[in-house]
Write a protein that holds these residues in place. Structure first.
Motif, mmCIF file in Angstrom:
data_model
loop_
_atom_site.group_PDB
_atom_site.id
_atom_site.type_symbol
_atom_site.label_atom_id
_atom_site.label_comp_id
_atom_site.label_asym_id
_atom_site.label_seq_id
_atom_site.Cartn_x
_atom_site.Cartn_y
_atom_site.Cartn_z
ATOM 1 N N GLU A 1 -27.467 16.283 24.430
ATOM 2 C CA GLU A 1 -27.588 14.827 24.503
ATOM 3 C C GLU A 1 -28.415 14.399 25.718
ATOM 4 O O GLU A 1 -29.213 13.460 25.642
ATOM 5 C CB GLU A 1 -26.192 14.200 24.548
ATOM 6 N N ILE A 2 -28.229 15.085 26.821
ATOM 7 C CA ILE A 2 -29.038 14.780 28.004
ATOM 8 C C ILE A 2 -30.515 15.042 27.721
ATOM 9 O O ILE A 2 -31.389 14.247 28.077
ATOM 10 C CB ILE A 2 -28.540 15.578 29.220
ATOM 11 N N ASP A 3 -30.800 16.147 27.049
ATOM 12 C CA ASP A 3 -32.199 16.444 26.699
ATOM 13 C C ASP A 3 -32.769 15.355 25.785
ATOM 14 O O ASP A 3 -33.942 14.973 25.911
ATOM 15 C CB ASP A 3 -32.296 17.800 26.015
ATOM 16 N N ARG A 4 -31.938 14.867 24.879
ATOM 17 C CA ARG A 4 -32.420 13.817 23.969
ATOM 18 C C ARG A 4 -32.729 12.544 24.747
ATOM 19 O O ARG A 4 -33.734 11.877 24.495
ATOM 20 C CB ARG A 4 -31.366 13.558 22.896
ATOM 21 N N MET A 5 -31.852 12.186 25.691
ATOM 22 C CA MET A 5 -32.112 10.999 26.505
ATOM 23 C C MET A 5 -33.356 11.186 27.359
ATOM 24 O O MET A 5 -34.154 10.245 27.519
ATOM 25 C CB MET A 5 -30.897 10.693 27.387
ATOM 26 N N ARG A 6 -33.545 12.365 27.894
ATOM 27 C CA ARG A 6 -34.754 12.634 28.673
ATOM 28 C C ARG A 6 -36.012 12.455 27.813
ATOM 29 O O ARG A 6 -37.019 11.902 28.267
ATOM 30 C CB ARG A 6 -34.713 14.051 29.244
ATOM 31 N N GLY A 7 -35.930 12.902 26.565
ATOM 32 C CA GLY A 7 -37.064 12.753 25.675
ATOM 33 C C GLY A 7 -37.366 11.296 25.364
ATOM 34 O O GLY A 7 -38.533 10.869 25.374
ATOM 35 N N LEU A 8 -36.317 10.513 25.105
ATOM 36 C CA LEU A 8 -36.510 9.087 24.839
ATOM 37 C C LEU A 8 -37.079 8.381 26.059
ATOM 38 O O LEU A 8 -37.945 7.499 25.939
ATOM 39 C CB LEU A 8 -35.176 8.448 24.443
ATOM 40 N N GLY B 1 -38.958 9.741 28.406
ATOM 41 C CA GLY B 1 -40.363 10.123 28.517
ATOM 42 C C GLY B 1 -41.248 9.359 27.547
ATOM 43 O O GLY B 1 -42.359 8.932 27.897
ATOM 44 N N GLU B 2 -40.753 9.154 26.324
ATOM 45 C CA GLU B 2 -41.530 8.390 25.345
ATOM 46 C C GLU B 2 -41.704 6.943 25.788
ATOM 47 O O GLU B 2 -42.776 6.345 25.600
ATOM 48 C CB GLU B 2 -40.818 8.439 23.989
ATOM 49 N N ALA B 3 -40.660 6.377 26.391
ATOM 50 C CA ALA B 3 -40.764 5.000 26.884
ATOM 51 C C ALA B 3 -41.745 4.914 28.050
ATOM 52 O O ALA B 3 -42.487 3.932 28.184
ATOM 53 C CB ALA B 3 -39.391 4.481 27.297
ATOM 54 N N PHE B 4 -41.765 5.947 28.890
ATOM 55 C CA PHE B 4 -42.763 5.973 29.959
ATOM 56 C C PHE B 4 -44.175 6.082 29.373
ATOM 57 O O PHE B 4 -45.116 5.463 29.872
ATOM 58 C CB PHE B 4 -42.487 7.122 30.923
ATOM 59 N N ASP B 5 -44.325 6.857 28.311
ATOM 60 C CA ASP B 5 -45.626 6.927 27.636
ATOM 61 C C ASP B 5 -46.044 5.555 27.108
ATOM 62 O O ASP B 5 -47.245 5.242 27.058
ATOM 63 C CB ASP B 5 -45.573 7.919 26.475
ATOM 64 N N ALA B 6 -45.063 4.749 26.718
ATOM 65 C CA ALA B 6 -45.351 3.405 26.211
ATOM 66 C C ALA B 6 -45.638 2.412 27.331
ATOM 67 O O ALA B 6 -46.014 1.273 27.055
ATOM 68 C CB ALA B 6 -44.180 2.905 25.366
ATOM 69 N N GLY B 7 -45.450 2.849 28.592
ATOM 70 C CA GLY B 7 -45.815 1.993 29.717
ATOM 71 C C GLY B 7 -44.681 1.429 30.522
ATOM 72 O O GLY B 7 -44.907 0.583 31.385
ATOM 73 N N ALA B 8 -43.441 1.856 30.273
ATOM 74 C CA ALA B 8 -42.327 1.371 31.085
ATOM 75 C C ALA B 8 -42.553 1.722 32.550
ATOM 76 O O ALA B 8 -43.031 2.812 32.875
ATOM 77 C CB ALA B 8 -41.011 1.976 30.607
ATOM 78 N N VAL B 9 -42.199 0.796 33.439
ATOM 79 C CA VAL B 9 -42.472 0.996 34.864
ATOM 80 C C VAL B 9 -41.350 1.737 35.575
ATOM 81 O O VAL B 9 -41.491 2.084 36.746
ATOM 82 C CB VAL B 9 -42.747 -0.340 35.573
ATOM 83 N N GLY B 10 -40.240 1.988 34.882
ATOM 84 C CA GLY B 10 -39.158 2.723 35.517
ATOM 85 C C GLY B 10 -37.921 2.749 34.650
ATOM 86 O O GLY B 10 -37.937 2.359 33.471
ATOM 87 N N LEU C 1 -27.269 11.502 35.518
ATOM 88 C CA LEU C 1 -28.098 10.726 36.435
ATOM 89 C C LEU C 1 -29.175 11.597 37.073
ATOM 90 O O LEU C 1 -30.337 11.189 37.203
ATOM 91 C CB LEU C 1 -27.230 10.079 37.510
ATOM 92 N N LEU C 2 -28.809 12.807 37.450
ATOM 93 C CA LEU C 2 -29.786 13.720 38.052
ATOM 94 C C LEU C 2 -30.882 14.092 37.060
ATOM 95 O O LEU C 2 -32.072 14.138 37.405
ATOM 96 C CB LEU C 2 -29.071 14.978 38.546
ATOM 97 N N ALA C 3 -30.485 14.331 35.820
ATOM 98 C CA ALA C 3 -31.473 14.727 34.803
ATOM 99 C C ALA C 3 -32.455 13.594 34.531
ATOM 100 O O ALA C 3 -33.673 13.812 34.414
ATOM 101 C CB ALA C 3 -30.759 15.136 33.519
ATOM 102 N N LEU C 4 -31.956 12.361 34.426
ATOM 103 C CA LEU C 4 -32.843 11.234 34.166
ATOM 104 C C LEU C 4 -33.698 10.911 35.391
ATOM 105 O O LEU C 4 -34.883 10.593 35.275
ATOM 106 C CB LEU C 4 -32.025 10.016 33.738
ATOM 107 N N ALA C 5 -33.088 11.015 36.572
ATOM 108 C CA ALA C 5 -33.845 10.748 37.796
ATOM 109 C C ALA C 5 -34.984 11.736 37.968
ATOM 110 O O ALA C 5 -36.043 11.394 38.509
ATOM 111 C CB ALA C 5 -32.912 10.786 39.007
#
Length: 524
Positions: free
Chosen positions: A166-173, A175-184, A202-206
């Motif tokens: 689940e953490i890997d899935r959140m990390r992937g989502l 990353g995709e949002a950052f590809d779309a231009g999210a600033v953080g 929190l560490l994985a997402l950070a």
């Protein structure tokens, strides 16, 4: 594109913190063409005696849905805001994992949801930003990814740790949002299910934030008795991952906690001295604004509003919560209901919980539990219990910037219901009028400093070539007029606001222009 416009003879404060100079500002084709003397243009505005500065960059807002209800962003642009960052406090409207139902997430982020007519139908951040752009916002808008949408759509609302998959899935989502231009990324560790998040998540997402050089903003777990531990957690994650970090609306709630912000800032200073990047933001008021459900212990919110609201009628659970509330750091007289999802006008709005309980002849805790059982996240409050000394300490700190924590509201529309926090109308004029001692530095804290925090390096400065987001105000008349009892009032002294070179507010009146852009990390 708009034609040439010369702002002649103003007191130019360019947003860098440098000294005020008397100069002309030439705007051409949506950008600042020149700053100097002897400039000319077909259209000239004499702004002698007025301050000419960059538009204010509000990096902490909750306008995600209100900008779709009324894209003009009236309460924001009338106080000089030309750029808003949405998706704060972990509360955003995208992204969601494919197949995740929108309904429970929309209930969980009900703080944003003042207009039920807004159609939430986008599949991801790209989709949301496209809908926002099509609406034609009156201000520029950038987006953070809200942690709640990630976690709830992948893990759900149960009190359990996310597993590695689940953490890997959140990390992937993410990353995709950052590809779309999210600033953080933003988190809000008081909003269920985020109180159940463990450090591993929190560490994985950070680490994704750090790898992509974005910002990680924190509504920390607690702003009263556990403020230092909560700020310490954010700083610890920053040290472990190197993620650029922002502590949102830093304040200490409850008289017994006054002074704790100085020790929280010591943690920030120590991290920055060691080479990390930790900032803070705050609004210039002694009251906050939050869902009433924020009062509930985390265990009472498991399952999301759809599940916990009816559970609050259980006598045993109510007794447990009442006991937990006996030692609250703020009194019921310091909490005022500001909005409900009932049809307006709701007679409970604008009254303190203590006054409502006394009038009804019931215990205040029972009144709150009854409201939450009926309305879930559909009831908001303003909350006091803060110190002016603490506020001035944070505002004066080198790492601090000004941000409203408000929403773009339409006083004549559906989002103008209730008695919301006046910060949505008055944050920046109030700060400049009441708290600023050094005008160039104060403007910097409202413009280039917040823009830089979120990676919008082309905003917040008046310089040739920059987008012409410009505010002209009269320093003798500048003030906030919105109050806690009459909040729907625009600020005074804002004479002219340009968004991307287009006159949007002129003489205190909105022109009808909607010249904002959706800003991404690839397009500032």
């Amino acid at each position: 594109m708009p034609g040439d416009l010369l702002l002649a003879g103003g007191l130019v404060v360019d947003g860098s913190g440098g000294p005020t100079v008397t100069a002309d500002v030439l705007v051409r084709a949506g950008r600042v063409a020149a700053i100097g003397s002897g400039l000319s243009a077909q259209a000239v505005r004499d702004v002698t005696g007025r301050v000419v500065c960059p538009g204010f960059v509000d990096i902490h807002t909750h306008s995600d849905l209100t900008l779709l209800s009324d894209p003009r962003a009236l309460s924001a642009v009338h106080q000089g805001v030309t750029t808003e960052v949405v998706g704060n406090c972990g509360l955003s409207v995208a992204p969601l994992a494919p197949g995740a139902p929108v309904g429970p997430i929309r209930q969980a982020v009900g703080y944003l949801d003042l207009d039920p007519a807004v159609d939430w139908s986008w599949p991801d951040l790209n989709g949301y930003l496209a809908v926002l752009a099509a609406a034609g916002p009156g201000v520029n808008v950038a987006a953070l990814v809200g942690h709640l949408a990630l976690h709830a759509s992948v893990v759900g609302f149960a009190d359990r740790a996310a597993d590695p998959a689940e953490i890997d899935r959140m990390r992937g989502l993410l990353g995709e949002a950052f590809d779309a231009g999210a600033v953080g990324l933003s988190t809000g560790l008081v909003y269920a299910p985020l109180p159940y998040v463990r450090d591993a998540e929190l560490l994985a997402l950070a680490s994704v934030v750090a790898d992509r050089d974005r910002i990680f903003t924190w509504h920390v777990r607690n702003y009263d008795d556990e403020l230092l531990d909560s700020v310490g957690q954010a700083v610890r994650i920053a040290r472990a991952t190197g993620a650029r970090t922002q502590i949102s609306h830093l304040a200490a709630v409850g008289r017994r906690n006054w002074g704790a912000v100085r020790r929280a800032l010591d943690l920030v200073d120590a991290a920055n001295a060691d080479g990390f990047d930790v900032g803070v933001d705050i609004y210039p008021y002694l009251h906050g604004n939050a869902p009433l459900s924020q009062l509930l212990p985390a265990y009472a919110q498991e399952g999301g509003p759809e599940a916990w609201a009816p559970r609050l009628r259980d006598p045993a659970l109510r007794a447990e919560i009442r006991a937990a509330w006996l030692d609250r750091p703020t009194g019921w007289d310091e909490l005022t209901l500001s909005w409900t999802s009932r049809p307006a006008p709701d007679p409970v709005v604008g009254r303190s919980i203590a006054a409502l309980a006394e009038a009804a002849g019931v215990d205040a805790a029972d009144l709150v539990l009854d409201l939450l059982a009926e309305l879930g996240n559909g009831v908001l409050m303003t909350a006091g219990g803060r110190s002016d000394d603490d506020l001035r300490t944070v505002l004066g700190h080198p790492a601090a910037v000004v941000a409203s924590d408000g929403l773009a509201l339409d006083p004549g529309g559906v989002t103008g219901a209730g008695v919301p926090h006046p910060r949505s109308y008055g944050t920046f004029p109030r700060f400049l009028h009441r708290y600023a001692t050094d005008l160039p530095d104060a403007v910097r804290r409202c413009t280039s400093a917040p823009a830089t925090r979120v990676g919008l390096h082309d905003r917040g400065l008046l310089r040739p070539g920059a987008p012409a987001d410009v505010v002209v105000f009269d320093p003798a008349r500048l003030t906030d007029r919105a109050t806690f009892t009459a909040p729907h009032q625009f600020a005074a002294g804002i004479d002219l606001v340009l968004v991307n070179g287009v006159v949007t507010v002129d003489g205190g009146a909105h022109t009808g222009s909607r010249a904002g852009n959706v800003l991404t990390t690839s397009r500032a």
